[in-house]
Enzyme design. Structure first.
Site, PDB file in Angstrom:
ATOM      1  N   GLU A 172       0.846  -1.210   0.000  1.00 32.22           N
ATOM      2  CA  GLU A 172       0.000   0.000   0.000  1.00 32.22           C
ATOM      3  C   GLU A 172       0.872   1.246   0.000  1.00 32.22           C
ATOM      4  O   GLU A 172       0.552   2.234  -0.662  1.00 32.22           O
ATOM      5  CB  GLU A 172      -0.953   0.003   1.199  1.00 32.22           C
ATOM      6  CG  GLU A 172      -1.976  -1.125   1.175  1.00 32.22           C
ATOM      7  CD  GLU A 172      -2.703  -1.242  -0.152  1.00 32.22           C
ATOM      8  OE1 GLU A 172      -3.170  -0.226  -0.689  1.00 32.22           O
ATOM      9  OE2 GLU A 172      -2.806  -2.369  -0.677  1.00 32.22           O
ATOM     10  N   TRP A 178     -15.481  12.817 -12.355  1.00 32.37           N
ATOM     11  CA  TRP A 178     -14.628  12.450 -11.221  1.00 32.37           C
ATOM     12  C   TRP A 178     -13.974  13.674 -10.597  1.00 32.37           C
ATOM     13  O   TRP A 178     -13.700  13.697  -9.397  1.00 32.37           O
ATOM     14  CB  TRP A 178     -13.572  11.417 -11.627  1.00 32.37           C
ATOM     15  CG  TRP A 178     -12.648  11.850 -12.727  1.00 32.37           C
ATOM     16  CD1 TRP A 178     -12.833  11.680 -14.068  1.00 32.37           C
ATOM     17  CD2 TRP A 178     -11.395  12.553 -12.599  1.00 32.37           C
ATOM     18  NE1 TRP A 178     -11.775  12.224 -14.775  1.00 32.37           N
ATOM     19  CE2 TRP A 178     -10.884  12.760 -13.901  1.00 32.37           C
ATOM     20  CE3 TRP A 178     -10.650  13.013 -11.521  1.00 32.37           C
ATOM     21  CZ2 TRP A 178      -9.674  13.414 -14.156  1.00 32.37           C
ATOM     22  CZ3 TRP A 178      -9.436  13.662 -11.759  1.00 32.37           C
ATOM     23  CH2 TRP A 178      -8.964  13.858 -13.064  1.00 32.37           C
ATOM     24  N   ASN A 182     -10.693   2.977   2.928  1.00 33.08           N
ATOM     25  CA  ASN A 182     -10.369   2.847   1.506  1.00 33.08           C
ATOM     26  C   ASN A 182     -11.463   2.113   0.719  1.00 33.08           C
ATOM     27  O   ASN A 182     -11.821   2.516  -0.382  1.00 33.08           O
ATOM     28  CB  ASN A 182      -9.033   2.137   1.331  1.00 33.08           C
ATOM     29  CG  ASN A 182      -8.657   2.012  -0.133  1.00 33.08           C
ATOM     30  OD1 ASN A 182      -8.518   3.005  -0.824  1.00 33.08           O
ATOM     31  ND2 ASN A 182      -8.527   0.782  -0.610  1.00 33.08           N
ATOM     32  N   TRP A 200     -20.260  13.070 -19.480  1.00 32.11           N
ATOM     33  CA  TRP A 200     -20.632  13.262 -18.072  1.00 32.11           C
ATOM     34  C   TRP A 200     -21.920  14.061 -17.982  1.00 32.11           C
ATOM     35  O   TRP A 200     -22.263  14.830 -18.878  1.00 32.11           O
ATOM     36  CB  TRP A 200     -19.518  14.019 -17.328  1.00 32.11           C
ATOM     37  CG  TRP A 200     -18.190  13.333 -17.317  1.00 32.11           C
ATOM     38  CD1 TRP A 200     -17.064  13.727 -17.989  1.00 32.11           C
ATOM     39  CD2 TRP A 200     -17.827  12.133 -16.609  1.00 32.11           C
ATOM     40  NE1 TRP A 200     -16.022  12.856 -17.740  1.00 32.11           N
ATOM     41  CE2 TRP A 200     -16.470  11.863 -16.897  1.00 32.11           C
ATOM     42  CE3 TRP A 200     -18.511  11.262 -15.768  1.00 32.11           C
ATOM     43  CZ2 TRP A 200     -15.787  10.778 -16.374  1.00 32.11           C
ATOM     44  CZ3 TRP A 200     -17.822  10.181 -15.236  1.00 32.11           C
ATOM     45  CH2 TRP A 200     -16.489   9.939 -15.542  1.00 32.11           C
ATOM     46  N   TRP A 239       1.624   1.941  -3.453  1.00 29.41           N
ATOM     47  CA  TRP A 239       0.621   2.699  -4.221  1.00 29.41           C
ATOM     48  C   TRP A 239       0.812   4.199  -4.014  1.00 29.41           C
ATOM     49  O   TRP A 239       0.608   5.013  -4.918  1.00 29.41           O
ATOM     50  CB  TRP A 239      -0.802   2.286  -3.813  1.00 29.41           C
ATOM     51  CG  TRP A 239      -1.250   1.030  -4.507  1.00 29.41           C
ATOM     52  CD1 TRP A 239      -1.303  -0.214  -3.973  1.00 29.41           C
ATOM     53  CD2 TRP A 239      -1.705   0.918  -5.868  1.00 29.41           C
ATOM     54  NE1 TRP A 239      -1.758  -1.108  -4.920  1.00 29.41           N
ATOM     55  CE2 TRP A 239      -2.018  -0.448  -6.078  1.00 29.41           C
ATOM     56  CE3 TRP A 239      -1.877   1.805  -6.914  1.00 29.41           C
ATOM     57  CZ2 TRP A 239      -2.489  -0.922  -7.306  1.00 29.41           C
ATOM     58  CZ3 TRP A 239      -2.344   1.345  -8.141  1.00 29.41           C
ATOM     59  CH2 TRP A 239      -2.639  -0.005  -8.323  1.00 29.41           C
ATOM     60  N   TRP A 281      -8.882   8.682  -7.924  1.00 33.60           N
ATOM     61  CA  TRP A 281     -10.130   9.030  -8.627  1.00 33.60           C
ATOM     62  C   TRP A 281     -10.057   8.598 -10.082  1.00 33.60           C
ATOM     63  O   TRP A 281     -11.015   8.082 -10.651  1.00 33.60           O
ATOM     64  CB  TRP A 281     -10.424  10.532  -8.496  1.00 33.60           C
ATOM     65  CG  TRP A 281     -11.220  10.820  -7.250  1.00 33.60           C
ATOM     66  CD1 TRP A 281     -10.721  11.227  -6.050  1.00 33.60           C
ATOM     67  CD2 TRP A 281     -12.634  10.656  -7.073  1.00 33.60           C
ATOM     68  NE1 TRP A 281     -11.744  11.328  -5.135  1.00 33.60           N
ATOM     69  CE2 TRP A 281     -12.925  10.997  -5.733  1.00 33.60           C
ATOM     70  CE3 TRP A 281     -13.677  10.269  -7.903  1.00 33.60           C
ATOM     71  CZ2 TRP A 281     -14.231  10.957  -5.217  1.00 33.60           C
ATOM     72  CZ3 TRP A 281     -14.973  10.228  -7.392  1.00 33.60           C
ATOM     73  CH2 TRP A 281     -15.228  10.566  -6.072  1.00 33.60           C
TER      74      TRP A 281
END
Ligand code: FAD
Length: 489
Positions: A286, A370, A352, A317, A289, A393
């Protein structure tokens, strides 16, 4: 501001400025350590540069955090002999003024990697050096600086697994350095501003009660959080990290964002206490990431605004303000989404798994851009981080590097049943559903009337009906995706 050169500066080596930014700690702080080792008197400063980040200046929850973190850092520095100076304004001008006042001949700082910050820092460095001031900068925020990990052709990795494999083949991160025991400040510290005058805390209304209850900003709070995680949750982290109803993750993200603890400290503490079991290995991934997100932002500076997959610039959108409002307030009628959004509002943080479900709901079920979701997170998260927020996102929206394919659309009911099987998380943050049995808690609109009555739930009154039908929304999302597929390169 008058130019006051303290009397002792005439006899000793000129002082050095230590410019604190997102590295609000004394331990494993290479800029502070190098400045202290130079045996100069130190002038630590934090500058509130409101214009620096443009629209990415700290949001409301981050400002709350910053206030308390600066209080903690100020106390720690004062206790060691070099009080923190606080000033507000354009960083370049503030530093120039401070150098003029103190006669400092060197400035030390730890590097930042957000595009606006690194461009600003480069300009400041050039200006200072042109005036004969020494500038020394260091890496403190990441395990591997952007640009140091590349594929065989020298290009940046776009796929996480390859990136992380490459990181793991280079040497272990260096061991962290302890905090300096004593620092030497100026006999008369330069004047600064009062933290209270910066008005970082909310007042009318004061919405920070929930944040005060659970967070302890500052270096000591970060270390306490790490110790608690290592002694309780890390062993089972790989099995329980996806369960939002449990306290199974480290909650180190805001401490990491503000640099109250560094990744090298975490890395070595995990290695020393948890070895390389499944929980430890998964946890370190993690952190990987986090590294990957910073690398992506470095190589794609427009990532906070523009999709990494360019075909998504044509995505149809919707402008759906009422739906966006319902999502922000946690009134979508989907309990797991609402629990996440209310956890965010009351605590400044969201698990998360809940972030993934809530974000997917916004971009796929509601077809809201987003960027609108990222902006809300930016304002309300205590760990709001330009790299992590934008990369995640984009990943959820399907337009990021290494993103989940767009057609994989989370079903909020099944996600709730899988990751919050007893409904503990929903019960905690959506108390109006607390008395519903687990079998119905993730889909109250399907519960028999007698069950709703017994739980005192009146749909449309005490809790909203779903604002969209997930099945229909899924079909609509897939059609929207099909419309841009032909532009994919
Ligand atoms: P742990 O599970 O204990 O993980 C340890 C650390 O690893 C975290 O503190 C964090 O620094 C890092 N990390 C974990 N997961 C990720 C991830 N997916 N991406 C990058 N780093 C990760 N994280 C932020 O720090 N700031 C953000 O603004 C942010 N926005 C997000 C937006 C969305 C839509 C999503 C899906 C995720 C976002 N994340 C963000 C990533 C992740 O949700 C949080 O880092 C994590 O929940 C923090 O809790 P923790 O410290 O208990 O994490």
């Amino acid at each position: 501001m008058p130019h006051i050169i303290p009397p002792e500066a005439k006899s000793a080596a000129p002082p050095a400025v230590v410019w604190f930014r997102n590295d609000l700690r004394l331990t494993d702080n290479p800029a502070l350590r190098a400045a202290a080792a130079s045996r100069r008197r130190l002038v630590p400063i934090f500058i509130l540069d409101d214009a620096a980040g443009g629209k990415w200046g700290p949001g409301g929850a981050s400002r709350w955090w910053l206030h308390h973190s600066l209080t903690a850092l100020g106390d720690d520095l004062a206790a060691r002999g070099a009080p923190l100076v606080l000033r507000r304004g354009c960083a370049a001008d503030v530093l120039a003024a401070l150098i003029g006042e103190t006669g400092a001949s060197a400035v030390f700082w730890n590097r930042r990697y957000e595009p606006h910050a690194s461009a600003r820092d480069a300009a400041i460095e050039a200006r200072l050096v042109s005036r004969g001031v020494t500038v020394e900068t260091f890496d403190a925020a990441l395990l591997h600086e952007p640009g140091t990990i590349a594929d065989r052709s020298g290009a940046p990795h776009r796929v996480f697994t390859q990136f992380w494999r490459a990181c793991r083949t280079v040497a272990e991160p260096p061991r962290p350095h302890p905090a300096p025991l004593r620092l030497t400040g100026l006999a008369t510290a330069p004047g600064g501003e009062r933290l209270a005058d910066w008005r970082l805390l909310p007042t009318a209304p004061d919405w920070a009660g929930g944040l005060r209850r659970i967070w302890r900003p500052g270096e000591a709070g970060a270390m306490a959080r790490l110790d608690a995680f290592l002694s309780s949750a890390i062993t089972g982290y790989d099995r329980t990290r996806d369960r939002p109803g449990r306290d199974a993750t480290s909650r180190l993200s805001p401490h990491l964002h503000w640099g109250e603890i560094g990744p090298r400290q975490i890395w070595h503490a995990v290695r020393a206490s948890a070895g390389d079991g499944g929980g430890a290995e998964r946890f370190l991934t993690e952190l990987g990431w986090r590294e990957f997100s910073h690398h992506l932002l470095h190589h794609a500076p427009d990532m906070p605004e523009q999709p990494l997959r360019r075909e998504f610039a044509r995505f149809p959108w919707r402008r759906a303000d009422a739906h966006l409002r319902a999502w922000r307030r946690g009134h979508t009628g989907y309990p797991i989404v609402d629990a996440g959004m209310r956890e965010l509002w009351t605590t400044g943080w969201m698990h998360n798994r809940a972030r993934m479900i809530a974000a997917s709901f916004l971009v796929k079920d509601l077809l809201v851009p987003w960027q609108d979701g990222a902006a809300w997170f930016w304002d309300t998260l205590v760990d709001a981080d330009l790299a992590n927020n934008s990369a995640n996102w984009q990943w959820i929206a399907g337009c990021g590097a290494d993103a989940a394919p767009y057609f994989r659309i989370f079903n909020p009911v099944l996600q709730g049943e899988k990751f919050d099987p007893d409904g503990d998380y929903v019960r905690r943050f959506v108390p109006e559903l607390a008395r519903l049995p687990a079998a119905w808690i993730h889909k109250p609109w399907q519960a028999p009337g007698s069950v709703l009555d017994a739980a005192d739930v009146r749909l449309g009154q005490t809790y909203p009906r779903p604002i969209v039908d997930h099945g229909a929304a899924r079909v609509r999302a897939l059609a929207a995706f099909a419309a841009i597929k032909r532009y994919a390169s």
